[in-house]
Design an enzyme around this catalytic site. Structure first.
Site, mmCIF file in Angstrom:
data_model
loop_
_atom_site.group_PDB
_atom_site.id
_atom_site.type_symbol
_atom_site.label_atom_id
_atom_site.label_comp_id
_atom_site.label_asym_id
_atom_site.label_seq_id
_atom_site.Cartn_x
_atom_site.Cartn_y
_atom_site.Cartn_z
ATOM 1 N N CYS A 48 -12.431 -7.161 8.480
ATOM 2 C CA CYS A 48 -13.865 -6.882 8.669
ATOM 3 C C CYS A 48 -14.104 -5.419 8.324
ATOM 4 C CB CYS A 48 -14.313 -7.245 10.083
ATOM 5 S SG CYS A 48 -13.531 -6.291 11.395
ATOM 6 N N ASN A 70 -12.438 -3.288 12.024
ATOM 7 C CA ASN A 70 -11.197 -3.835 12.624
ATOM 8 C C ASN A 70 -11.164 -3.616 14.146
ATOM 9 O OD1 ASN A 70 -7.570 -3.382 12.262
ATOM 10 N ND2 ASN A 70 -8.697 -5.245 12.598
ATOM 11 N N CYS A 77 -13.924 -5.484 16.095
ATOM 12 C CA CYS A 77 -14.675 -6.607 16.689
ATOM 13 C C CYS A 77 -14.234 -7.942 16.096
ATOM 14 C CB CYS A 77 -16.179 -6.429 16.504
ATOM 15 S SG CYS A 77 -16.853 -4.951 17.298
ATOM 16 N N ARG A 78 -14.700 -8.246 14.883
ATOM 17 C CA ARG A 78 -14.489 -9.587 14.336
ATOM 18 C C ARG A 78 -13.044 -9.864 13.939
ATOM 19 N NH1 ARG A 78 -18.967 -8.830 9.903
ATOM 20 N NH2 ARG A 78 -18.118 -6.735 10.144
ATOM 21 N N SER A 79 -12.443 -8.964 13.129
ATOM 22 C CA SER A 79 -11.092 -9.296 12.634
ATOM 23 C C SER A 79 -10.014 -9.301 13.716
ATOM 24 C CB SER A 79 -10.702 -8.427 11.428
ATOM 25 O OG SER A 79 -10.686 -7.067 11.746
ATOM 26 N N ASP A 133 -21.874 -9.287 12.168
ATOM 27 C CA ASP A 133 -21.307 -8.113 12.830
ATOM 28 C C ASP A 133 -21.970 -7.961 14.207
ATOM 29 O OD1 ASP A 133 -20.508 -5.650 13.620
ATOM 30 O OD2 ASP A 133 -21.132 -4.607 11.787
HETATM 31 P P1 4NP Z 1 -16.309 -5.043 13.011
HETATM 32 O O1 4NP Z 1 -17.584 -4.341 13.698
HETATM 33 O O2 4NP Z 1 -16.439 -4.764 11.524
HETATM 34 O O3 4NP Z 1 -16.466 -6.481 13.354
HETATM 35 O O4 4NP Z 1 -15.080 -4.389 13.619
HETATM 36 C C1 4NP Z 1 -17.922 -3.009 13.502
HETATM 37 C C2 4NP Z 1 -17.274 -2.038 14.226
HETATM 38 C C3 4NP Z 1 -17.626 -0.729 14.058
HETATM 39 C C4 4NP Z 1 -18.616 -0.370 13.163
HETATM 40 C C5 4NP Z 1 -19.261 -1.353 12.435
HETATM 41 C C6 4NP Z 1 -18.899 -2.672 12.599
HETATM 42 N N1 4NP Z 1 -18.993 0.978 13.036
HETATM 43 O O5 4NP Z 1 -19.962 1.248 12.285
HETATM 44 O O6 4NP Z 1 -18.378 1.864 13.636
#
Ligand code: 4NP
Length: 152
Positions: free
Chosen positions: A3, A6, A8-10, A119
């Site tokens: 994602c 790294n 939340c989703r992944s 997200d």
């Molecule tokens: P992820 O979510 O891609 O599912 O891990 C996010 C985590 C952090 C950020 C964006 C999306 N960020 O902008 O810091």
């Protein structure tokens, strides 16, 4: 599992697939990464850890890392969560063989619909639970496909 951050989703996809691979005694190595390096070395977001824990999956030991070109050598399949991850990972590919490894994860559940795992980072706990639900369903499909030889 890839994602953006790294955190939340992944890691949720990683933790679910690792647990299910173990439950089914399959010999599959699972890992996750983010296309960005904002959170390198960090544990998953506490909201994702809590959501996972409430449904029986422990992801708190996972640590974020950035996706690297070496991952094309190290992995047979690279599942991305959304089109933006797809674009960023595809940019790093050096051959058709590498590009063929990259897939939107929800294609395994909803083929040819180009659906994304949204997200949840700026969302509510319900958004985290919805992400969990999607990833729980799709990792069940992935396990079945590994078992019946559709995914090798
Ligand atoms: P992820 O979510 O891609 O599912 O891990 C996010 C985590 C952090 C950020 C964006 C999306 N960020 O902008 O810091």
């Amino acid at each position: 599992m890839v994602c953006l951050g790294n955190i939340c989703r992944s890691p949720m996809a990683d933790g679910l697939l690792r647990r299910k691979v173990k439950d089914h005694n399959l010999n599959v190595f699972v890992d996750s990464a983010g296309t960005a390096d904002y959170h390198t070395g960090s544990p998953p977001d506490h909201r994702m850890i809590e959501t996972a824990k409430s449904r029986g999956t422990d992801i708190q030991e996972l640590r974020a890392r950035q996706f690297s070109k070496n991952d094309f050598q190290d992995f047979d399949l690279i599942y991305v969560m959304d089109e933006s991850n797809l674009f960023n990972v595809n940019k790093l590919t050096a051959s058709d063989t590498e590009q063929e490894k990259v897939k939107l994860i929800l294609e395994e559940l909803y083929p040819n619909e180009s659906k994304r795992v949204p997200d949840p980072y700026y969302g509510s706990m319900k958004d985290f639970m919805d992400v969990y639900g999607l990833l729980d369903k799709v990792t069940d499909v992935i396990i079945e496909k590994i078992k019946n030889g559709e995914i090798r």
